[in-house]
Design a protein around this motif. Sequence first.
Motif, PDB file in Angstrom:
ATOM      1  N   PRO A 256      -2.184   3.813 -15.768  1.00 50.04           N
ATOM      2  CA  PRO A 256      -1.302   3.479 -14.639  1.00 50.04           C
ATOM      3  C   PRO A 256      -1.742   2.307 -13.771  1.00 50.04           C
ATOM      4  N   LEU A 257      -3.032   2.036 -13.763  1.00 51.33           N
ATOM      5  CA  LEU A 257      -3.498   0.971 -12.875  1.00 51.33           C
ATOM      6  C   LEU A 257      -2.846  -0.376 -13.189  1.00 51.33           C
TER       7      LEU A 257
ATOM      8  N   ILE B 262       0.836  -1.204   0.000  1.00 55.27           N
ATOM      9  CA  ILE B 262       0.000   0.000   0.000  1.00 55.27           C
ATOM     10  C   ILE B 262       0.870   1.253   0.000  1.00 55.27           C
ATOM     11  N   HIS B 263       1.960   1.173   0.725  1.00 58.23           N
ATOM     12  CA  HIS B 263       2.864   2.314   0.790  1.00 58.23           C
ATOM     13  C   HIS B 263       3.315   2.733  -0.607  1.00 58.23           C
ATOM     14  N   GLU B 264       3.521   1.744  -1.473  1.00 56.37           N
ATOM     15  CA  GLU B 264       4.087   2.047  -2.795  1.00 56.37           C
ATOM     16  C   GLU B 264       3.035   2.353  -3.861  1.00 56.37           C
ATOM     17  N   LEU B 265       1.766   2.229  -3.509  1.00 51.22           N
ATOM     18  CA  LEU B 265       0.698   2.432  -4.498  1.00 51.22           C
ATOM     19  C   LEU B 265       0.607   3.899  -4.908  1.00 51.22           C
ATOM     20  N   GLU B 266       0.627   4.123  -6.222  1.00 47.55           N
ATOM     21  CA  GLU B 266       0.524   5.507  -6.725  1.00 47.55           C
ATOM     22  C   GLU B 266      -0.506   5.535  -7.836  1.00 47.55           C
ATOM     23  N   TYR B 267      -1.140   6.688  -8.044  1.00 45.86           N
ATOM     24  CA  TYR B 267      -2.081   6.828  -9.148  1.00 45.86           C
ATOM     25  C   TYR B 267      -2.085   8.296  -9.541  1.00 45.86           C
ATOM     26  N   ALA B 268      -1.210   8.596 -10.531  1.00 51.21           N
ATOM     27  CA  ALA B 268      -0.921  10.006 -10.855  1.00 51.21           C
ATOM     28  C   ALA B 268      -2.181  10.821 -11.143  1.00 51.21           C
ATOM     29  N   ILE B 269      -3.165  10.180 -11.807  1.00 50.29           N
ATOM     30  CA  ILE B 269      -4.354  10.912 -12.258  1.00 50.29           C
ATOM     31  C   ILE B 269      -5.084  11.544 -11.071  1.00 50.29           C
ATOM     32  N   ARG B 270      -5.109  10.807  -9.962  1.00 53.62           N
ATOM     33  CA  ARG B 270      -5.768  11.354  -8.776  1.00 53.62           C
ATOM     34  C   ARG B 270      -4.779  12.003  -7.823  1.00 53.62           C
ATOM     35  N   ASP B 271      -3.515  11.586  -7.856  1.00 53.61           N
ATOM     36  CA  ASP B 271      -2.530  12.190  -6.968  1.00 53.61           C
ATOM     37  C   ASP B 271      -2.375  13.679  -7.268  1.00 53.61           C
ATOM     38  N   ILE B 272      -2.452  14.043  -8.552  1.00 55.17           N
ATOM     39  CA  ILE B 272      -2.303  15.449  -8.920  1.00 55.17           C
ATOM     40  C   ILE B 272      -3.500  16.259  -8.383  1.00 55.17           C
ATOM     41  N   ALA B 273      -4.637  15.590  -8.225  1.00 56.70           N
ATOM     42  CA  ALA B 273      -5.833  16.280  -7.714  1.00 56.70           C
ATOM     43  C   ALA B 273      -5.634  16.748  -6.277  1.00 56.70           C
ATOM     44  N   VAL B 274      -4.731  16.089  -5.551  1.00 48.05           N
ATOM     45  CA  VAL B 274      -4.455  16.507  -4.176  1.00 48.05           C
ATOM     46  C   VAL B 274      -3.834  17.913  -4.204  1.00 48.05           C
ATOM     47  N   VAL B 275      -2.903  18.123  -5.142  1.00 48.59           N
ATOM     48  CA  VAL B 275      -2.290  19.455  -5.285  1.00 48.59           C
ATOM     49  C   VAL B 275      -3.371  20.445  -5.728  1.00 48.59           C
ATOM     50  N   ALA B 276      -4.233  20.019  -6.659  1.00 45.12           N
ATOM     51  CA  ALA B 276      -5.301  20.908  -7.158  1.00 45.12           C
ATOM     52  C   ALA B 276      -6.223  21.347  -6.015  1.00 45.12           C
ATOM     53  N   ASN B 277      -6.578  20.419  -5.134  1.00 43.26           N
ATOM     54  CA  ASN B 277      -7.477  20.756  -4.020  1.00 43.26           C
ATOM     55  C   ASN B 277      -6.857  21.793  -3.103  1.00 43.26           C
ATOM     56  N   GLU B 278      -5.562  21.608  -2.868  1.00 40.69           N
ATOM     57  CA  GLU B 278      -4.814  22.556  -2.022  1.00 40.69           C
ATOM     58  C   GLU B 278      -4.930  23.977  -2.591  1.00 40.69           C
ATOM     59  N   ILE B 279      -4.742  24.062  -3.920  1.00 43.96           N
ATOM     60  CA  ILE B 279      -4.756  25.373  -4.572  1.00 43.96           C
ATOM     61  C   ILE B 279      -6.178  25.938  -4.604  1.00 43.96           C
ATOM     62  N   GLN B 280      -7.136  25.046  -4.837  1.00 45.37           N
ATOM     63  CA  GLN B 280      -8.542  25.472  -4.888  1.00 45.37           C
ATOM     64  C   GLN B 280      -8.969  26.084  -3.557  1.00 45.37           C
ATOM     65  N   GLN B 281      -8.449  25.476  -2.473  1.00 47.41           N
ATOM     66  CA  GLN B 281      -8.822  26.000  -1.148  1.00 47.41           C
ATOM     67  C   GLN B 281      -8.331  27.426  -0.945  1.00 47.41           C
TER      68      GLN B 281
ATOM     69  N   HIS C 238     -10.295  21.056 -14.351  1.00 45.83           N
ATOM     70  CA  HIS C 238      -9.972  19.643 -14.096  1.00 45.83           C
ATOM     71  C   HIS C 238      -9.806  18.874 -15.405  1.00 45.83           C
ATOM     72  N   LEU C 239      -8.626  18.977 -15.977  1.00 44.30           N
ATOM     73  CA  LEU C 239      -8.375  18.274 -17.240  1.00 44.30           C
ATOM     74  C   LEU C 239      -7.516  17.044 -16.997  1.00 44.30           C
ATOM     75  N   ASN C 240      -7.501  16.626 -15.743  1.00 37.55           N
ATOM     76  CA  ASN C 240      -6.676  15.478 -15.363  1.00 37.55           C
ATOM     77  C   ASN C 240      -7.448  14.172 -15.406  1.00 37.55           C
ATOM     78  N   ILE C 241      -8.754  14.249 -15.385  1.00 32.59           N
ATOM     79  CA  ILE C 241      -9.494  13.005 -15.164  1.00 32.59           C
ATOM     80  C   ILE C 241     -10.481  12.757 -16.307  1.00 32.59           C
ATOM     81  N   GLY C 242     -10.552  11.502 -16.730  1.00 30.39           N
ATOM     82  CA  GLY C 242     -11.380  11.153 -17.884  1.00 30.39           C
ATOM     83  C   GLY C 242     -12.816  10.887 -17.479  1.00 30.39           C
ATOM     84  N   ASP C 243     -13.459  11.919 -16.943  1.00 31.92           N
ATOM     85  CA  ASP C 243     -14.841  11.725 -16.508  1.00 31.92           C
ATOM     86  C   ASP C 243     -15.780  12.654 -17.279  1.00 31.92           C
TER      87      ASP C 243
END
Length: 394
Positions: A126-127, A6-25, A32-37
């Motif tokens: 990446p999955l 679990i420690h090594e699990l990464e998922y860039a598509i959502r990991d970048i959203a963590v930085v985005a949320n920080e900035i949004q706050q 949000h052009l990072n996610i295919g939704d």
Amino acid sequence: MVSKRIHELEYAIRDIAVVANEIQQKGKKIYHLNIGDPVIFDFKTPEYISKALSDATFAGQNYYVDSLGVPELRKEICSYEKSKNDIDINPRDIMITSGVTEGIFFLLAGLLENNNEILVPGPTYPLYINYSRFFDGNPIEYRLDETNNWEPDLEDLRNKITDKTTAILISSPNNPTGVLYDTKYVKEIIDLAGEYNIPIISDEIYDQIVFEKEYVCPVTLSEDVPIIGLNGFSKAHLATGWRLGYMYFYDPHDNLLELKNGIEKMARARLCANSIAQFAAIEAFRNPGPHTVDMVRKLKERRDYSFQRLKQIEGISIINADGAFYLFPKLNLEEFPKWNSDREFVVELLRETGICTVYGSGFGDFGEDHMRITFLPDIEILREVYDLFEDFLK
Ligand SMILES: Cc1ncc(COP(=O)(O)O)c(C=O)c1O
């Protein structure tokens, strides 16, 4: 304490959203052009499909269903695969999953251990890399050749087959490059798999989202090479949040019976996929509606617009997408000495402009020096995005 896996699990598509949320706050507008939704943009779940979901819950279909999926749905999927792709799959060989994501999880759990290998395209979704490692497997990337429209490099693929190879993944249309492999390459991959007695995994989640070229289902190109297909409702039926997908086994000589039985055990252990979404999906198959074709028409305009804008930017080179909803431009970083990596570039682009994309290295080694950007938003938003992007580079 947390496990290494679990420690090594990464998922860039959502990991970048963590930085985005920080900035949004801090009050910055984020694109949000990072996610295919598609559903977070102007592609909405068709009303009749939503209604079928609410009808199912009010009709009391809120119980655990068959672990392999509601039988009527599995039958509908067979009819659909026959009419769209002209392939004959038996309902017994279909399993309903919680999105293609769960299908990938089940498959890699069934195939991998002790550093066994799986050949995945590079760059790749990446999955496949992350879950392979999660199960102590070794994802080996075969090169998609950017100088040849991102088509697979078959020489590279052949050289990477070993006695530990458990499967070859075809992911076409591909995420992140958007390439729809030319049929002749798909056929050659299948022949190669046959030569070495290796099954194919075919991720078909974007099979209905293609522009100029025609999609050819890999099963139609296989005589006896076993193929496990993965598909779902997230993209073509605009129901990303419902978490519904399926897996089918095309296995004419029962070579994969042990794997299939094992995966079925896993399916039973997790009880079942979402019941009401399954009942609604039956309706989506019986009454297909125009939503997918409408989406593809709009997406083509948005792709063309995005491609034209990116093509004009100095320091960026780009190949157009045949399908899916991503572009994967190359950042010629020697022209942008300010940034040492695609990740640095993408993070600063996000901090400065609010444009959230994904760094290419998040899609494996062959993704380095690229970024993935979706063209799902409407042209007005895309215009704002590319104006900001150009200003940022100036
Ligand atoms: C290639 C590919 N496979 C699978 C998935 C996951 O799909 P699902 O929503 O069905 O889990 C995605 C999502 O973006 C994808 O791009």
